[in-house]
Design an enzyme around this catalytic site. Structure first.
Site, PDB file in Angstrom:
ATOM      1  N   ASP B 119       0.259  -1.294  -0.342  1.00 18.71           N
ATOM      2  CA  ASP B 119      -0.621  -1.579   0.775  1.00 18.71           C
ATOM      3  C   ASP B 119      -0.409  -3.026   1.211  1.00 18.71           C
ATOM      4  OD1 ASP B 119      -2.453  -0.675   2.612  1.00 18.71           O
ATOM      5  OD2 ASP B 119      -4.168  -1.405   1.489  1.00 18.71           O
ATOM      6  N   HIS B 126      -7.573  -9.383  10.905  1.00 16.36           N
ATOM      7  CA  HIS B 126      -8.266  -8.930   9.697  1.00 16.36           C
ATOM      8  C   HIS B 126      -8.218 -10.006   8.607  1.00 16.36           C
ATOM      9  CE1 HIS B 126      -9.590  -6.328   6.405  1.00 16.36           C
ATOM     10  NE2 HIS B 126      -8.484  -6.633   5.744  1.00 16.36           N
ATOM     11  N   GLU B 191     -10.759   1.152   5.234  1.00 18.09           N
ATOM     12  CA  GLU B 191      -9.777   0.309   5.919  1.00 18.09           C
ATOM     13  C   GLU B 191      -8.952   1.245   6.795  1.00 18.09           C
ATOM     14  OE1 GLU B 191      -7.724  -2.302   3.043  1.00 18.09           O
ATOM     15  OE2 GLU B 191      -9.465  -3.621   3.276  1.00 18.09           O
ATOM     16  N   GLU B 193      -5.934   2.243   8.692  1.00 20.40           N
ATOM     17  CA  GLU B 193      -4.541   1.811   8.569  1.00 20.40           C
ATOM     18  C   GLU B 193      -3.586   2.883   9.082  1.00 20.40           C
ATOM     19  OE1 GLU B 193      -3.283   0.124   4.893  1.00 20.40           O
ATOM     20  OE2 GLU B 193      -5.309  -0.458   4.271  1.00 20.40           O
ATOM     21  N   ASP B 225      -7.806   3.458   3.510  1.00 22.87           N
ATOM     22  CA  ASP B 225      -7.796   2.867   2.178  1.00 22.87           C
ATOM     23  C   ASP B 225      -9.232   2.512   1.797  1.00 22.87           C
ATOM     24  OD1 ASP B 225      -6.680   1.774  -0.147  1.00 22.87           O
ATOM     25  OD2 ASP B 225      -6.721  -0.229   0.730  1.00 22.87           O
ATOM     26  N   ARG B 229     -16.124  -3.022  -1.880  1.00 19.13           N
ATOM     27  CA  ARG B 229     -16.021  -4.483  -1.730  1.00 19.13           C
ATOM     28  C   ARG B 229     -16.653  -5.247  -2.870  1.00 19.13           C
ATOM     29  NH1 ARG B 229     -11.909  -4.635   1.707  1.00 19.13           N
ATOM     30  NH2 ARG B 229     -12.355  -3.422   3.581  1.00 19.13           N
ATOM     31  N   GLN B 232     -14.360  -5.030  -5.872  1.00 20.94           N
ATOM     32  CA  GLN B 232     -13.152  -5.804  -5.575  1.00 20.94           C
ATOM     33  C   GLN B 232     -13.406  -7.311  -5.712  1.00 20.94           C
ATOM     34  OE1 GLN B 232     -11.647  -4.891  -1.637  1.00 20.94           O
ATOM     35  NE2 GLN B 232     -10.076  -6.472  -1.716  1.00 20.94           N
ATOM     36  N   LYS B 245     -10.129  -0.254  -5.217  1.00 21.67           N
ATOM     37  CA  LYS B 245      -9.268   0.504  -4.303  1.00 21.67           C
ATOM     38  C   LYS B 245      -8.779   1.817  -4.901  1.00 21.67           C
ATOM     39  CE  LYS B 245      -8.511  -2.873  -1.165  1.00 21.67           C
ATOM     40  NZ  LYS B 245      -8.550  -2.732   0.292  1.00 21.67           N
ATOM     41  N   THR B 249      -7.512   7.026  -1.672  1.00 13.95           N
ATOM     42  CA  THR B 249      -6.895   6.640  -0.403  1.00 13.95           C
ATOM     43  C   THR B 249      -6.604   7.946   0.328  1.00 13.95           C
ATOM     44  OG1 THR B 249      -5.831   4.756  -1.490  1.00 13.95           O
ATOM     45  CG2 THR B 249      -4.957   5.418   0.662  1.00 13.95           C
ATOM     46  N   GLU B 350     -15.869  -6.172   8.164  1.00 13.40           N
ATOM     47  CA  GLU B 350     -15.801  -7.005   9.363  1.00 13.40           C
ATOM     48  C   GLU B 350     -16.890  -6.629  10.372  1.00 13.40           C
ATOM     49  OE1 GLU B 350     -11.497  -5.891   9.172  1.00 13.40           O
ATOM     50  OE2 GLU B 350     -11.287  -7.664  10.453  1.00 13.40           O
TER      51      GLU B 350
END
Lengths: 401, 401
Positions: B119, B126, B191, B193, B225, B229, B232, B245, B249, B350
């Site tokens: 990844d 971002h 996420e 992607e 993904d 948070r 992480q 993570k 996925t 975000e």
């Protein structure tokens, strides 16, 4: 005692019986074997006859150990019992000794297909040494280190069997003047580790408690997590190591079943603070392996595996507590094995203290990181039953260029 | 124009033709398909007849797309030409329309076995947003960010097809008072992607230059993904994301061949500083995909893929410059796609600015991170030929618990 000539007293005696995958010039198809003394016993051929339990025979017709690994602990125990009987009872010698192939006549292959590869960082001495070098003005261990076994995913596709040549990786690094350079790594290193191999997988969402370690883990292999320290130092913020590790990870040819190491169980270090419940072990133990790191034939370190702060059972529990599933062939490395003494450090980063204190070799030369043509071989021994010693073979690689 | 009813003007028109793997209640064996309109064309059955070139037929007898992906660009082009002919020439309708299975009668499967999953982190917007939140007192981008495409390895074994339920992961995190807690993630995020799928592998030691991108990459899939948070933030120093993570996925069901996106090629952002030679592109381009992120059916963001700072060709070149080999089925994600505007941000981290600014939903409720029962669906569109629009389907998942 085995009827196989020369097996007694050696690293591959009757109490070891590791599994691997081999081929020969006469029959180039890779096939499973068990090691006894200086021979590989051809398990495909054994499974073609009546000796093994019928339900396990098809697993040994496969190209690697995957099917046998997936068969689970009852199968692992049953086969080990049968192989012990076969190799100790003289009555079987006449019928089966033709299945023994001298080890110098075989080509060894990667013993299993690696599913996911995870690498931990579980030696307190190694993490402290690295912290001292990288962050000299702060606490060497980060706040999370004693709370959880820090780890990350590596590249499964570049896990190679012992003997595979190691290409020196190209990459970006920060030069001494701060400029960004591109070229071959100047700080090529090793990490002497022990790898654990998952046999029985799990479903998504299923956490594996530490006391279920032996239900899932098939065995262990020696592992060298080759590392380009200069590439790693520049790239690793904030998402961790990538190209500094992904060019190659070597594993040994022989997978030692966990059962062979029952006599090597010993106390693991006490943990303070006490770990969270999901990492707590009812029967906490370490494996008393002593690694040996040799550079071009000279031993440069003897890292003690029993002193790892986080055990393989805790690593497995951590890796799955978020519901991540396991697959047959998942491989996880212990992290560099380093003890408290300099003679016990499992990387040249530590042995040369970041390149500042070269180690002296018998021919008078000095070494910080690896040079073209260098060969590194990592071995290990463990106590077996009755005062014997089990030897885990070696994982070796030579740096090209 | 295709003779397949309803195909024209929709997301899966004749200029798209993505590949997937499906089964039906009547025939539960997974098998390759190509998508046209609201139908899956059964490629296993097509390959059982005389239409396709003989040498490619066996690849479609496989359980997934792997063999076809490994066959390389000449095969990909030839099959696409043949399928275009089949689906546009009315003469074939009578003979072949029985191979069209209505999409609401199929079960879709993971389209290929994921070898390694990498990844990246290649959206400047971002990375800047995250840097501002995590390190408010320093430069938001770390010094390496514009020098190389930062990336890391993820867990291939937990890459799941769209629709797979997402278990909320347990793990350690640091509470507001600094105490370490254990329990279900409170900051479950996405996420948005784009994933790139390797068809043709390489040998160890072989670097793939950016201009060889289309020789190796078969196509792309939408990718989510999922990220915890809070887990992480506590675990990621110093080796990067792990349990935050690795629980899941998600990827889309349909792999869009690169060739279908030739009309979507557009300029990629200029790079300053100029990248090192191994990352320099003779023909630098981006794909003009517009992603759409929907929470419980309401669109909450439209991230623009063309603005990614590092292109997929550069990501591939970086990933292999150290000699790491590629395998069929290697998957690499672009990193979260975010544009300069808030309406273009591809994560709730975000969109809610680290949980401080909840977003408001049409029913009057607010959301920072994901709650039990939430469904996230990520879609994308791209310009096709002749003013048409290609739609890449979606990758969706619902959070359980």
């Amino acid at each position: 005692m085995s009827w196989v000539e020369g097996a007694a007293g050696g690293p591959f005696g009757i109490h070891h019986l590791p599994y691997g995958v081999f081929s020969t010039a006469a029959d180039p198809h890779p096939r499973p074997a068990v090691r006894i003394g200086d021979f590989a016993l051809d398990l495909r051929e054994l499974a073609a006859g009546p000796f093994l339990l019928p339900w396990i025979r098809p697993a040994f017709g496969a190209l690697d150990l995957g099917e046998f690994m997936a068969a689970g602990p009852a199968a692992w125990r049953a086969v080990r019992l049968q192989l012990t009987e076969l190799l100790t009872d003289d009555h079987y010698a006449a019928e089966y000794e033709h299945l023994l192939v001298p080890i110098d006549e075989v080509t060894m292959h990667r013993p299993f297909a690696v599913a996911d590869f995870v690498d931990f960082y579980s030696s307190e001495h190694h993490a402290t040494n690295l912290g001292r070098m990288l962050r000299p003005d702060s606490e060497p261990l980060l706040p999370n280190w004693k709370r959880l076994p820090v780890g990350y995913h590596g590249r499964a596709g570049t896990v190679v069997p012992s003997g595979t040549p190691i290409h020196r990786p190209d990459g970006q690094s920060k030069g001494p003047d701060g400029a960004i350079e591109f070229g071959p790594s100047r700080r090529l290193d090793i990490e002497a580790e022990v790898g654990f191999v998952v046999g029985v997988g799990t479903e998504l969402g299923e956490a594996v408690a530490p006391d279920r370690f032996t239900d899932h883990v098939f065995g262990l292999v020696l592992l060298n997590d080759w590392s380009a320290r200069d590439l790693q130092a520049w790239e690793y913020q904030p998402l961790g190591p990538f190209l500094g590790k992904s060019f190659a990870t070597s594993i040994g040819h022989w997978v030692t079943p966990l059962e062979a190491l029952d006599p090597a169980r010993t106390d693991a270090p006490a943990q303070d603070p006490a770990p969270h419940d999901y990492l707590a072990e009812a029967d906490r133990f370490a494996y008393d392996l002593t690694l040996s790191v040799a550079l071009n034939g000279t031993e440069v370190a003897r890292p003690p595996f029993a002193q790892m702060y986080w055990t393989p059972a805790q690593q497995l529990a951590h890796m799955t507590v978020n519901g991540a599933s396991l697959r047959t062939g998942d491989l996880y490395g212990s992290g560099t094995v380093s003890g408290p003494e300099k003679s016990q450090w499992g990387s040249f980063q530590e042995l040369s203290w970041g390149g500042k204190e070269p180690i002296r070799l018998p021919d008078g030369s000095e070494r910080t990181f690896l040079e073209a043509g260098d060969t590194v071989a990592i071995g290990a021994t463990a106590p077996g039953p009755d005062g014997e010693t089990i030897g885990l073979g070696e994982v070796a690689g030579t740096v090209t260029g």
